[in-house]
Write a protein that holds these residues in place. Structure first.
Motif, PDB file in Angstrom:
ATOM      1  N   ASP A   1       0.801  -1.222   0.000  1.00  0.00           N
ATOM      2  CA  ASP A   1       0.000   0.000   0.000  1.00  0.00           C
ATOM      3  C   ASP A   1       0.833   1.272   0.000  1.00  0.00           C
ATOM      4  O   ASP A   1       0.300   2.352  -0.214  1.00  0.00           O
ATOM      5  CB  ASP A   1      -0.938   0.021   1.209  1.00  0.00           C
ATOM      6  CG  ASP A   1      -2.087  -0.958   1.060  1.00  0.00           C
ATOM      7  OD1 ASP A   1      -2.117  -1.708   0.065  1.00  0.00           O
ATOM      8  OD2 ASP A   1      -2.958  -0.987   1.930  1.00  0.00           O
ATOM      9  N   ASP A  23       0.207  -3.808   3.999  1.00  0.00           N
ATOM     10  CA  ASP A  23       0.005  -2.370   4.167  1.00  0.00           C
ATOM     11  C   ASP A  23       1.149  -1.841   5.025  1.00  0.00           C
ATOM     12  O   ASP A  23       1.317  -2.265   6.158  1.00  0.00           O
ATOM     13  CB  ASP A  23      -1.346  -2.145   4.851  1.00  0.00           C
ATOM     14  CG  ASP A  23      -1.633  -0.697   5.142  1.00  0.00           C
ATOM     15  OD1 ASP A  23      -0.830   0.181   4.787  1.00  0.00           O
ATOM     16  OD2 ASP A  23      -2.697  -0.434   5.744  1.00  0.00           O
ATOM     17  N   ARG A  78       1.717   1.608   5.448  1.00  0.00           N
ATOM     18  CA  ARG A  78       1.497   3.033   5.744  1.00  0.00           C
ATOM     19  C   ARG A  78       1.767   3.367   7.205  1.00  0.00           C
ATOM     20  O   ARG A  78       2.258   4.446   7.522  1.00  0.00           O
ATOM     21  CB  ARG A  78       0.073   3.442   5.370  1.00  0.00           C
ATOM     22  CG  ARG A  78      -0.170   3.398   3.867  1.00  0.00           C
ATOM     23  CD  ARG A  78      -1.606   3.650   3.520  1.00  0.00           C
ATOM     24  NE  ARG A  78      -2.399   2.484   3.933  1.00  0.00           N
ATOM     25  CZ  ARG A  78      -3.709   2.390   3.802  1.00  0.00           C
ATOM     26  NH1 ARG A  78      -4.404   3.393   3.278  1.00  0.00           N
ATOM     27  NH2 ARG A  78      -4.347   1.306   4.175  1.00  0.00           N
ATOM     28  N   ALA A  98      -3.254   0.518   8.692  1.00  0.00           N
ATOM     29  CA  ALA A  98      -4.014   1.771   8.635  1.00  0.00           C
ATOM     30  C   ALA A  98      -5.498   1.440   8.577  1.00  0.00           C
ATOM     31  O   ALA A  98      -5.901   0.392   8.074  1.00  0.00           O
ATOM     32  CB  ALA A  98      -3.610   2.589   7.414  1.00  0.00           C
ATOM     33  N   ASP A  99      -6.290   2.343   9.135  1.00  0.00           N
ATOM     34  CA  ASP A  99      -7.742   2.198   9.064  1.00  0.00           C
ATOM     35  C   ASP A  99      -8.366   3.587   9.111  1.00  0.00           C
ATOM     36  O   ASP A  99      -7.682   4.588   8.945  1.00  0.00           O
ATOM     37  CB  ASP A  99      -8.278   1.278  10.166  1.00  0.00           C
ATOM     38  CG  ASP A  99      -8.086   1.832  11.584  1.00  0.00           C
ATOM     39  OD1 ASP A  99      -7.618   2.990  11.756  1.00  0.00           O
ATOM     40  OD2 ASP A  99      -8.406   1.107  12.540  1.00  0.00           O
ATOM     41  N   HIS A 100      -9.650   3.652   9.342  1.00  0.00           N
ATOM     42  CA  HIS A 100     -10.358   4.925   9.445  1.00  0.00           C
ATOM     43  C   HIS A 100     -11.079   4.991  10.780  1.00  0.00           C
ATOM     44  O   HIS A 100     -11.653   4.002  11.223  1.00  0.00           O
ATOM     45  CB  HIS A 100     -11.374   5.074   8.302  1.00  0.00           C
ATOM     46  CG  HIS A 100     -10.729   5.120   6.964  1.00  0.00           C
ATOM     47  ND1 HIS A 100     -10.520   3.991   6.199  1.00  0.00           N
ATOM     48  CD2 HIS A 100     -10.211   6.147   6.261  1.00  0.00           C
ATOM     49  CE1 HIS A 100      -9.923   4.320   5.087  1.00  0.00           C
ATOM     50  NE2 HIS A 100      -9.723   5.622   5.087  1.00  0.00           N
ATOM     51  N   ASP A 101     -11.035   6.149  11.403  1.00  0.00           N
ATOM     52  CA  ASP A 101     -11.720   6.353  12.672  1.00  0.00           C
ATOM     53  C   ASP A 101     -13.209   6.489  12.403  1.00  0.00           C
ATOM     54  O   ASP A 101     -13.662   7.472  11.815  1.00  0.00           O
ATOM     55  CB  ASP A 101     -11.173   7.601  13.356  1.00  0.00           C
ATOM     56  CG  ASP A 101     -11.673   7.736  14.784  1.00  0.00           C
ATOM     57  OD1 ASP A 101     -12.691   7.097  15.129  1.00  0.00           O
ATOM     58  OD2 ASP A 101     -11.045   8.476  15.549  1.00  0.00           O
ATOM     59  N   GLN A 154     -11.752   9.851   9.129  1.00  0.00           N
ATOM     60  CA  GLN A 154     -10.357  10.260   9.229  1.00  0.00           C
ATOM     61  C   GLN A 154      -9.436   9.040   9.260  1.00  0.00           C
ATOM     62  O   GLN A 154      -9.625   8.114  10.037  1.00  0.00           O
ATOM     63  CB  GLN A 154     -10.153  11.102  10.487  1.00  0.00           C
ATOM     64  CG  GLN A 154      -8.738  11.585  10.656  1.00  0.00           C
ATOM     65  CD  GLN A 154      -8.607  12.537  11.824  1.00  0.00           C
ATOM     66  OE1 GLN A 154      -9.585  13.080  12.307  1.00  0.00           O
ATOM     67  NE2 GLN A 154      -7.387  12.721  12.282  1.00  0.00           N
ATOM     68  N   ALA A 155      -8.420   9.045   8.401  1.00  0.00           N
ATOM     69  CA  ALA A 155      -7.456   7.949   8.330  1.00  0.00           C
ATOM     70  C   ALA A 155      -6.517   7.995   9.532  1.00  0.00           C
ATOM     71  O   ALA A 155      -6.200   9.070  10.050  1.00  0.00           O
ATOM     72  CB  ALA A 155      -6.657   8.041   7.042  1.00  0.00           C
ATOM     73  N   ARG A 156      -6.096   6.811   9.968  1.00  0.00           N
ATOM     74  CA  ARG A 156      -5.114   6.730  11.054  1.00  0.00           C
ATOM     75  C   ARG A 156      -4.195   5.542  10.803  1.00  0.00           C
ATOM     76  O   ARG A 156      -4.620   4.501  10.324  1.00  0.00           O
ATOM     77  CB  ARG A 156      -5.797   6.640  12.420  1.00  0.00           C
ATOM     78  CG  ARG A 156      -6.790   5.538  12.541  1.00  0.00           C
ATOM     79  CD  ARG A 156      -7.572   5.591  13.814  1.00  0.00           C
ATOM     80  NE  ARG A 156      -8.523   4.469  13.793  1.00  0.00           N
ATOM     81  CZ  ARG A 156      -9.403   4.217  14.699  1.00  0.00           C
ATOM     82  NH1 ARG A 156      -9.499   4.989  15.751  1.00  0.00           N
ATOM     83  NH2 ARG A 156     -10.204   3.179  14.596  1.00  0.00           N
ATOM     84  N   ASN A 157      -2.922   5.735  11.109  1.00  0.00           N
ATOM     85  CA  ASN A 157      -1.908   4.701  10.922  1.00  0.00           C
ATOM     86  C   ASN A 157      -1.533   4.112  12.272  1.00  0.00           C
ATOM     87  O   ASN A 157      -1.374   4.857  13.247  1.00  0.00           O
ATOM     88  CB  ASN A 157      -0.661   5.289  10.265  1.00  0.00           C
ATOM     89  CG  ASN A 157      -0.937   5.783   8.872  1.00  0.00           C
ATOM     90  OD1 ASN A 157      -1.816   5.282   8.189  1.00  0.00           O
ATOM     91  ND2 ASN A 157      -0.187   6.772   8.437  1.00  0.00           N
TER      92      ASN A 157
END
Length: 177
Positions: free
Chosen positions: A51, A71, A73, A93-96, A103-106
């Motif tokens: 990714d 992934d 990231r 990584a995922d999304h809150d 919002q993306a978060r690593n």
């Protein structure tokens, strides 16, 4: 322009380089162009997808088998003598889900020495898989896995303990793989 070059590097990695049946060529590209840190004796088999560039560190004599989605990231650290079977998915990584705009978060994933991850298992972001753990095929890891634990299921649950007398190499390199 920098974004275009970065995306093109990733495109080449996933759609051209990963299909070349030569470990040496793939590892050269992964080390020099993708900036992955890959230890001696370790390999990444064909058809793996990434990714992001950077963010991958692999120790000695470890293997990522074919068809995995990795992934990087949020950074992924893989120890020594780790065996990752075919079609495993490791997410960093995922999304809150609490934000309306997702919002993306690593979140870094750490996989310690002598871990085995079975075919089609999935490791979610931010997890730590400790020394000698075994993840059964098709398991989904939703929380940290303790040392020498064998886990299976969706979500993965403790099954049994593994002895911790490890003295083997997970090095695995076949021609045209």
């Amino acid at each position: 322009m920098r974004k275009i070059i970065s995306e093109f590097r990733l495109y080449l990695c996933n759609h051209l380089i990963s299909h070349i049946p030569s470990h040496s060529i793939r590892l050269f590209y992964y080390r020099k162009i993708m900036n992955f840190k890959i230890g001696k004796g370790s390999t990444i088999c064909m058809n793996c997808k990434f990714d992001a560039a950077k963010g991958l560190e692999i120790g000695l004599d470890s293997v990522i088998n074919s068809g995995c989605r990795i992934d990087t990231r949020g950074n992924l650290k893989i120890g020594n003598n780790v065996s990752i079977s075919e079609e495993v998915i490791i997410l960093t990584a995922d999304h809150d889900e609490l934000f309306d705009h997702a919002q993306a978060r690593n979140k870094e994933v750490v996989i310690e020495d002598y871990v085995w991850i079975g075919t089609r298992a999935m490791v979610l972001p931010g997890l730590h898989i400790k020394y000698g753990a075994v993840i059964a095929a098709s398991a989904t890891i939703t929380k940290d896995v303790e040392s020498c634990n064998v886990v299976a299921g969706i979500p993965a649950k403790f099954i049994k303990m593994r002895t911790n007398n490890f003295n083997y190499s997970a090095r695995y390199r076949r021609l045209f793989q």
